[in-house]
Design a protein around this motif. Structure first.
Motif, PDB file in Angstrom:
ATOM      1  N   UNK A   1    -115.053   0.565 -32.549  1.00  0.00           N
ATOM      2  CA  UNK A   1    -116.425   0.091 -32.523  1.00  0.00           C
ATOM      3  C   UNK A   1    -117.337   0.913 -33.429  1.00  0.00           C
ATOM      4  N   UNK A   2    -118.409   0.313 -33.834  1.00  0.00           N
ATOM      5  CA  UNK A   2    -119.403   1.011 -34.641  1.00  0.00           C
ATOM      6  C   UNK A   2    -120.236   1.875 -33.704  1.00  0.00           C
ATOM      7  N   UNK A   3    -119.974   3.181 -33.738  1.00  0.00           N
ATOM      8  CA  UNK A   3    -120.614   4.108 -32.807  1.00  0.00           C
ATOM      9  C   UNK A   3    -122.129   4.082 -32.957  1.00  0.00           C
ATOM     10  N   UNK A   4    -122.610   4.063 -34.169  1.00  0.00           N
ATOM     11  CA  UNK A   4    -124.057   4.072 -34.392  1.00  0.00           C
ATOM     12  C   UNK A   4    -124.703   2.822 -33.791  1.00  0.00           C
ATOM     13  N   UNK A   5    -124.021   1.693 -33.884  1.00  0.00           N
ATOM     14  CA  UNK A   5    -124.564   0.452 -33.350  1.00  0.00           C
ATOM     15  C   UNK A   5    -124.489   0.431 -31.822  1.00  0.00           C
ATOM     16  N   UNK A   6    -123.386   0.886 -31.278  1.00  0.00           N
ATOM     17  CA  UNK A   6    -123.191   0.881 -29.832  1.00  0.00           C
ATOM     18  C   UNK A   6    -124.109   1.879 -29.130  1.00  0.00           C
ATOM     19  N   UNK A   7    -124.357   3.006 -29.761  1.00  0.00           N
ATOM     20  CA  UNK A   7    -125.235   4.000 -29.158  1.00  0.00           C
ATOM     21  C   UNK A   7    -124.541   5.005 -28.271  1.00  0.00           C
ATOM     22  N   UNK A   8    -123.244   4.810 -28.005  1.00  0.00           N
ATOM     23  CA  UNK A   8    -122.481   5.731 -27.167  1.00  0.00           C
ATOM     24  C   UNK A   8    -121.210   6.160 -27.891  1.00  0.00           C
ATOM     25  N   UNK A   9    -120.748   7.348 -27.573  1.00  0.00           N
ATOM     26  CA  UNK A   9    -119.515   7.866 -28.154  1.00  0.00           C
ATOM     27  C   UNK A   9    -118.643   8.385 -27.027  1.00  0.00           C
ATOM     28  N   UNK A  10    -117.424   7.869 -26.925  1.00  0.00           N
ATOM     29  CA  UNK A  10    -116.465   8.307 -25.919  1.00  0.00           C
ATOM     30  C   UNK A  10    -115.311   9.010 -26.624  1.00  0.00           C
ATOM     31  N   UNK A  11    -115.066  10.274 -26.233  1.00  0.00           N
ATOM     32  CA  UNK A  11    -114.056  11.106 -26.876  1.00  0.00           C
ATOM     33  C   UNK A  11    -113.001  11.492 -25.847  1.00  0.00           C
ATOM     34  N   UNK A  12    -111.730  11.346 -26.217  1.00  0.00           N
ATOM     35  CA  UNK A  12    -110.623  11.804 -25.400  1.00  0.00           C
ATOM     36  C   UNK A  12    -110.028  13.032 -26.063  1.00  0.00           C
ATOM     37  N   UNK A  13    -109.981  14.120 -25.320  1.00  0.00           N
ATOM     38  CA  UNK A  13    -109.336  15.344 -25.811  1.00  0.00           C
ATOM     39  C   UNK A  13    -108.051  15.539 -25.015  1.00  0.00           C
ATOM     40  N   UNK A  14    -106.921  15.522 -25.719  1.00  0.00           N
ATOM     41  CA  UNK A  14    -105.614  15.671 -25.079  1.00  0.00           C
ATOM     42  C   UNK A  14    -105.141  17.103 -25.273  1.00  0.00           C
ATOM     43  N   UNK A  15    -104.847  17.780 -24.173  1.00  0.00           N
ATOM     44  CA  UNK A  15    -104.382  19.165 -24.236  1.00  0.00           C
ATOM     45  C   UNK A  15    -105.520  20.127 -24.518  1.00  0.00           C
ATOM     46  N   UNK A  16    -106.544  20.124 -23.685  1.00  0.00           N
ATOM     47  CA  UNK A  16    -107.737  20.940 -23.952  1.00  0.00           C
ATOM     48  C   UNK A  16    -107.498  22.440 -23.761  1.00  0.00           C
ATOM     49  N   UNK A  17    -106.422  22.812 -23.058  1.00  0.00           N
ATOM     50  CA  UNK A  17    -106.153  24.234 -22.848  1.00  0.00           C
ATOM     51  C   UNK A  17    -107.346  24.928 -22.206  1.00  0.00           C
ATOM     52  N   UNK A  18    -107.688  26.137 -22.688  1.00  0.00           N
ATOM     53  CA  UNK A  18    -108.793  26.889 -22.084  1.00  0.00           C
ATOM     54  C   UNK A  18    -110.177  26.438 -22.539  1.00  0.00           C
ATOM     55  N   UNK A  19    -110.260  25.342 -23.276  1.00  0.00           N
ATOM     56  CA  UNK A  19    -111.562  24.790 -23.648  1.00  0.00           C
ATOM     57  C   UNK A  19    -112.117  25.266 -24.980  1.00  0.00           C
ATOM     58  N   UNK A  20    -111.280  25.843 -25.823  1.00  0.00           N
ATOM     59  CA  UNK A  20    -111.755  26.338 -27.119  1.00  0.00           C
ATOM     60  C   UNK A  20    -112.361  25.227 -27.974  1.00  0.00           C
ATOM     61  N   UNK A  21    -111.610  24.159 -28.170  1.00  0.00           N
ATOM     62  CA  UNK A  21    -112.087  23.060 -29.013  1.00  0.00           C
ATOM     63  C   UNK A  21    -113.219  22.309 -28.306  1.00  0.00           C
ATOM     64  N   UNK A  22    -113.128  22.184 -27.003  1.00  0.00           N
ATOM     65  CA  UNK A  22    -114.195  21.533 -26.241  1.00  0.00           C
ATOM     66  C   UNK A  22    -115.515  22.260 -26.460  1.00  0.00           C
TER      67      UNK A  22
END
Length: 103
Positions: A1-22
């Protein structure tokens, strides 16, 4: 979907570990100019201890009220419980090499 048009962004992070990338993602989203109204991040990991570390780490991260994070125990090899087409972006760091038979 066009994120800018929809107005929302849903992100899935697989294997977040201790949260560094989060943590990096939250800090970047908080300060960047963005074309969306709300961001939902589902950060997953198979390890309860990693999720506990991520929870502790994320407590100290300044938050934008439009950005939410959910930490969830989930096997990277079994994401079938997630609704197809729900996420706009998928991120993963240092998880792929831990997946059996990842050819």
């Amino acid at each position: 979907p066009d994120v800018a048009k929809e107005g929302n962004l849903d992100i899935l992070e697989v294997g977040c570990g201790p949260g560094n990338v989060t943590t990096l993602l939250l800090n970047r989203l908080r300060v960047c100019e963005r074309p969306f109204k709300a961001v939902k991040i589902l950060s997953t990991d198979f390890s309860e201890s990693m999720l506990d570390l991520a929870k502790k780490r994320l407590q100290d991260v300044p938050r934008d009220p439009a950005i939410t994070v959910e930490l969830k125990k989930m096997d990277a090899c079994d994401l079938g419980s997630l609704k197809t087409g729900t996420y706009d972006r998928l991120i993963s760091n240092l998880c792929y090499m831990l997946v059996p038979d990842h050819k």
